[in-house]
Design a protein around this motif. Structure first.
Motif, PDB file in Angstrom:
ATOM      1  N   LEU A 155       0.804  -1.126  -0.023  1.00  0.00           N
ATOM      2  CA  LEU A 155      -0.106   0.132   0.017  1.00  0.00           C
ATOM      3  C   LEU A 155       0.842   1.209  -0.059  1.00  0.00           C
ATOM      4  CD1 LEU A 155      -2.866  -0.801   2.328  1.00  0.00           C
ATOM      5  CD2 LEU A 155      -3.176  -0.693   0.055  1.00  0.00           C
ATOM      6  N   LYS A 156       2.066   1.322   0.814  1.00  0.00           N
ATOM      7  CA  LYS A 156       2.857   2.508   0.885  1.00  0.00           C
ATOM      8  C   LYS A 156       3.603   2.620  -0.507  1.00  0.00           C
ATOM      9  CE  LYS A 156       6.959   4.145   3.205  1.00  0.00           C
ATOM     10  NZ  LYS A 156       8.113   3.909   3.807  1.00  0.00           N
ATOM     11  N   GLY A 157       3.940   1.542  -1.285  1.00  0.00           N
ATOM     12  CA  GLY A 157       4.596   1.475  -2.607  1.00  0.00           C
ATOM     13  C   GLY A 157       3.473   2.091  -3.319  1.00  0.00           C
ATOM     14  N   LEU A 158       2.127   1.724  -3.411  1.00  0.00           N
ATOM     15  CA  LEU A 158       1.258   2.193  -4.393  1.00  0.00           C
ATOM     16  C   LEU A 158       0.776   3.614  -4.338  1.00  0.00           C
ATOM     17  CD1 LEU A 158      -1.158   1.688  -6.650  1.00  0.00           C
ATOM     18  CD2 LEU A 158      -2.436   1.032  -4.488  1.00  0.00           C
ATOM     19  N   TYR A 159       0.817   4.082  -2.999  1.00  0.00           N
ATOM     20  CA  TYR A 159       0.613   5.135  -2.520  1.00  0.00           C
ATOM     21  C   TYR A 159       1.833   6.153  -3.012  1.00  0.00           C
ATOM     22  CZ  TYR A 159      -0.283   9.581   0.350  1.00  0.00           C
ATOM     23  OH  TYR A 159      -0.557  10.928   1.048  1.00  0.00           O
ATOM     24  N   SER A 160       2.895   6.153  -2.782  1.00  0.00           N
ATOM     25  CA  SER A 160       4.166   6.766  -3.194  1.00  0.00           C
ATOM     26  C   SER A 160       4.126   6.692  -4.692  1.00  0.00           C
ATOM     27  CB  SER A 160       5.386   5.836  -2.674  1.00  0.00           C
ATOM     28  OG  SER A 160       5.295   6.375  -1.214  1.00  0.00           O
TER      29      SER A 160
END
Length: 189
Positions: free
Chosen positions: A5-10
């Motif tokens: 999720l952090k990777g997608l968000y970033s």
């Protein structure tokens, strides 16, 4: 899961930031300010001058009555009797500022200085409205209250947000400042 999720968000918001870097926010700030307020200021300035050339370059007694009501009253609403320094100088400067500054902000020419001057103009306008035009408490409003529609504290704070952005970050690469800056940079080489 959290890492994904952090990777997608970033990835999403980092991509948007990269796509808009250098051009979008300056252009957006200029267009937001101009679309909401340029005609307001230009129309206000038009009420302060005569019609036709050269009368449209000369503030009328109406300008004095709007900007310096006690001075206009003191001199019997006769613009010819009002001393040039400091009163006429203030009225000429304020009238020309209403015509020139919004246009400079829209096209992004001297945008940082024009934005700073426009904030100064808004501050003076606010002072005059409160002290000389009998603005009531509802019109003045209070920051951090539950009512968001006061003409002075709420609206004018919002007016200043795009101007503050332009002062701090500049008008962006889609502006006359950037075009002339690149032109003169190439001339120096």
């Amino acid at each position: 899961m959290i890492t994904a999720l952090k990777g997608l968000y970033s990835g999403v918001f980092g991509g948007i930031e990269r796509l808009t870097d250098g051009w979008f926010m300056g252009l957006f700030a200029r267009l937001a300010f101009s679309s909401a307020l340029m005609m307001f200021f230009l129309n206000s300035a038009a009420t302060k001058v005569g019609s036709g050339f050269p009368a449209n370059l000369i503030p009328t007694v109406n300008a004095y009555a709007q900007m310096l009501p006690p001075v206009a009253e003191q001199y019997g609403y006769n613009a010819d009797k009002i001393p040039f320094f400091p009163y006429a100088l203030i009225v000429y400067g304020g009238t020309y500022a209403e015509f020139i500054l919004p246009v400079l902000i829209l096209v992004g020419l001297f945008a940082r200085a024009a934005s700073a001057a426009m904030i100064g103009f808004i501050a003076v306008m606010t002072y005059v409205d409160i002290n000389f035009h009998s603005a009531d408490a509802k019109t003045i409003g209070v920051l951090f209250d539950r009512v968001q529609d006061s003409v002075i504290s709420d609206q004018r704070l919002l007016w200043c947000i795009p101007l503050i952005y332009l002062i701090l970050k500049g008008p962006g690469i889609l502006s006359l400042d950037a075009i002339f800056g690149n032109f003169f940079k190439e001339e120096e080489i």
